[in-house]
Design a protein around this motif. Sequence first.
Motif, short mmCIF file in Angstrom:
data_model
loop_
_atom_site.label_atom_id
_atom_site.label_comp_id
_atom_site.label_asym_id
_atom_site.label_seq_id
_atom_site.Cartn_x
_atom_site.Cartn_y
_atom_site.Cartn_z
N SER A 1 -7.10 6.52 -5.53
CA SER A 1 -6.29 5.53 -4.81
C SER A 1 -7.15 4.38 -4.29
O SER A 1 -6.73 3.24 -4.25
CB SER A 1 -5.54 6.21 -3.66
N PRO B 1 0.73 8.32 4.99
CA PRO B 1 0.44 8.50 3.56
C PRO B 1 1.27 7.60 2.63
O PRO B 1 0.84 7.31 1.51
CB PRO B 1 0.75 9.98 3.32
N VAL B 2 2.43 7.17 3.10
CA VAL B 2 3.22 6.20 2.33
C VAL B 2 2.38 4.95 2.04
O VAL B 2 2.41 4.41 0.93
CB VAL B 2 4.50 5.82 3.11
N GLY B 3 1.64 4.51 3.04
CA GLY B 3 0.76 3.34 2.88
C GLY B 3 -0.55 3.70 2.21
O GLY B 3 -1.12 2.90 1.47
N ASP B 4 -1.04 4.90 2.48
CA ASP B 4 -2.32 5.31 1.88
C ASP B 4 -2.24 5.31 0.36
O ASP B 4 -3.21 5.02 -0.33
CB ASP B 4 -2.68 6.74 2.32
N TYR B 5 -1.06 5.68 -0.16
CA TYR B 5 -0.98 5.94 -1.58
C TYR B 5 -0.05 5.06 -2.38
O TYR B 5 -0.21 4.92 -3.58
CB TYR B 5 -0.53 7.40 -1.82
N PHE B 6 0.97 4.47 -1.75
CA PHE B 6 2.08 4.11 -2.61
C PHE B 6 2.80 2.79 -2.33
O PHE B 6 3.20 2.11 -3.27
CB PHE B 6 3.10 5.25 -2.57
#
Lengths: 428, 428
Positions: A132, A353-358
């Motif tokens: 990522s 994690p929505v922002g960390d990954y996607f």
Amino acid sequence: MRIMRAEQFGLKREVEYGTPEQNEAALRIVADVKAEGDAALLRYTEQHDRVKLDAASLRVTQQEIEAAYDQVDAAFLTAIREAAVNVRVFHEKQMRTSWMDLQQDGTLLGQIMRPLKRVGVYVPGGKAAYPSSVLMNVIPAQVAGVPEIVMVTPPATGGKAGIDPYILVAAAEAGVKEMYRVGGAQAIAALAYGTASIAPVDKICGPGNIYVALAKRAVFGAVDIDSIAGPSEIVVLADDSADPAYVAADLLSQAEHDEMASAILITPSQQLAEAVAAEVERQLSTLPRQEIARSSIDSYGAVLLVDSIEAGIDVVNQLAPEHLEVLTVDPMRLLGHIQNAGAIFLGPYSSEPVGDYFAGPNHIIPTNGTARFSSPVNVDDFLKKSSLIYYSKEALLANGDKIMTLARHEGLEGHARAIEIRLEKERG
Amino acid sequence: MRIMRAEQFGLKREVEYGTPEQNEAALRIVADVKAEGDAALLRYTEQHDRVKLDAASLRVTQQEIEAAYDQVDAAFLTAIREAAVNVRVFHEKQMRTSWMDLQQDGTLLGQIMRPLKRVGVYVPGGKAAYPSSVLMNVIPAQVAGVPEIVMVTPPATGGKAGIDPYILVAAAEAGVKEMYRVGGAQAIAALAYGTASIAPVDKICGPGNIYVALAKRAVFGAVDIDSIAGPSEIVVLADDSADPAYVAADLLSQAEHDEMASAILITPSQQLAEAVAAEVERQLSTLPRQEIARSSIDSYGAVLLVDSIEAGIDVVNQLAPEHLEVLTVDPMRLLGHIQNAGAIFLGPYSSEPVGDYFAGPNHIIPTNGTARFSSPVNVDDFLKKSSLIYYSKEALLANGDKIMTLARHEGLEGHARAIEIRLEKERG
């Protein structure tokens, strides 16, 4: 998880900037690679990564990249491709254009935006290699229009020169065409000064170990570097409307990064405070990285009680966290008051994690309070500006005397004469 | 002035980064002011500036500023006011707004632009104090919306605490409301860490002596700093259409800055080369700062012959000069090919002093080849960005599984669970 009044809390983390010995070692490697080029690059690679390479085998081949695609699973490939699209779409909206201001007297003034020509992205080896992060470093450079993006990453240790196929695939998906199996301070020096095998770049970005960080600092000036990231942080600002299980899970997703990570809940609700503290305990007990997360929560985690959400925002602005989640009844109402936070996640579904990954915004975000003055990685980091001045004869005749007045006041007669010689000739 | 083929030229200037002793002295001052605050600030001011102040007399009073207006001459005031307007108008065009992307599924993504809250501008004392530089540092910050802009400048030496009235007037005209009579490494430390008298800032900019530069580097991280400027440079790219007297005057206006300055003409015309070299000699003979300018021309100046204007542009792009003047028949034709130059001056009337003092673009420009990757001072230097993520329930339900796939691949189960706990609850 400790619960305390916000006034009693003082977040202090001593960030590691390396020992004098580490610094000396990094500087020696940089100097040797600068002086000897490939010879030193290959020597240090053998010494530190225990892989014997020659100049011809430094570059990752097209066959290796194709082979990597056969090794990654389909669900990963689908997900990373969609993530890459989202990251690209978001960063394309940051793109800027050159502009010109055409004045009445014929003068043109402008600001020209140009991409950097060549950028190096460092990707750490081993467990710290995150596909990522490859996307988050490469795509903004690509969107900016950087024509040459180079990835370097250490060869696997123990004599094998293989690179994690997921890293190769992420880089290929992001659009990297040039990859080298070198790491450490020697890779940074090669990118900064160039060797016979690796042409020098204009900017180096990406995280690495302490030697990489020290080498980046040493070459700054010859090339640009990104900022050196500290441990990760989350602050959750929440009221009674928040689900304690969501808040606890988000705090733990930060705490599991490393023992220095910091996860803080700020709330006016004693009830939420206690419920989250209990949930953290409950969820911790089954978390695979529970030792790391517990150490982080014990050392740098806290639930901070405040008198009101507004008072909580003051604390947020003082902490200037890397990630801020706002889980309140009407989070948009608070947005205008948030001065300092690298990335702001609003509402119950915007788990970090929505922002960390996607989602699309960059996950490389200023840490350690530096969101007061710096920004997540973005397209501007790969653009440079030039000023444009096309002064008209009319403008020079009208303003020349004022320019000379200012130059002469500063004792710079040569500056005044560069104007005067034109005024004399043009006025005839 | 030496004339040579471009291929034979190698511009190498060793830029001074301070001796270990200077570095140690700067670090000690920074540490003392950080620990002792005003006491150390006043002690070092007495020691280095030979001015004994107390905390109450650090701040420049409104009366002093008013008195300064009585001391500056009217022509200067008119010129600096008009220059300030031009600088403000140009920088206002750089201003950016926050934006939001509203997606079909209800998700909002955005980039929020915010000014830094408090910025410190260092203005050197003595002969190096340039009112024009005060404008160039302060106005972009003001245009960005920085609410608190603080100027620090050394008190006059020899026991008098007066500050150059031209500096006070330039600062007042640029809109500075808070000024302190402190300088050196101690002023930088006060701005970075704060004292009882001076509140800490988020960013420090402005030039200074070697101790100031070393102190700025030492406090970087606690606050942001601007880049550390090297000696000034000009490259003139010209063809037969250029007036040799104009070219020579412009080269000398750069060379008079200091012995380390660099002034280079690149041309395909042997005739122009010789005419400019002769003109430089002629104009040098009557220049007040002729010793400085001659040393600069002899050490770092050159006329470089190239086969064509296009070949000249390649040399320009390699040098990445701070200032580039293009004096050719049709300079706009070449603009698109200029990759690396901090400020580009096109045509015979765009003499560099036009930009140094008056036109509007910033005169603080990357030196020493760093225009490859950095930019003139601009409004972005005083804005920070935050990412905004307001994810919808619909988006989370649609994408949660992909986010979990990516998190689990990276071994971050806590990240996956922060999503999973929501999916389980929301899917019911």
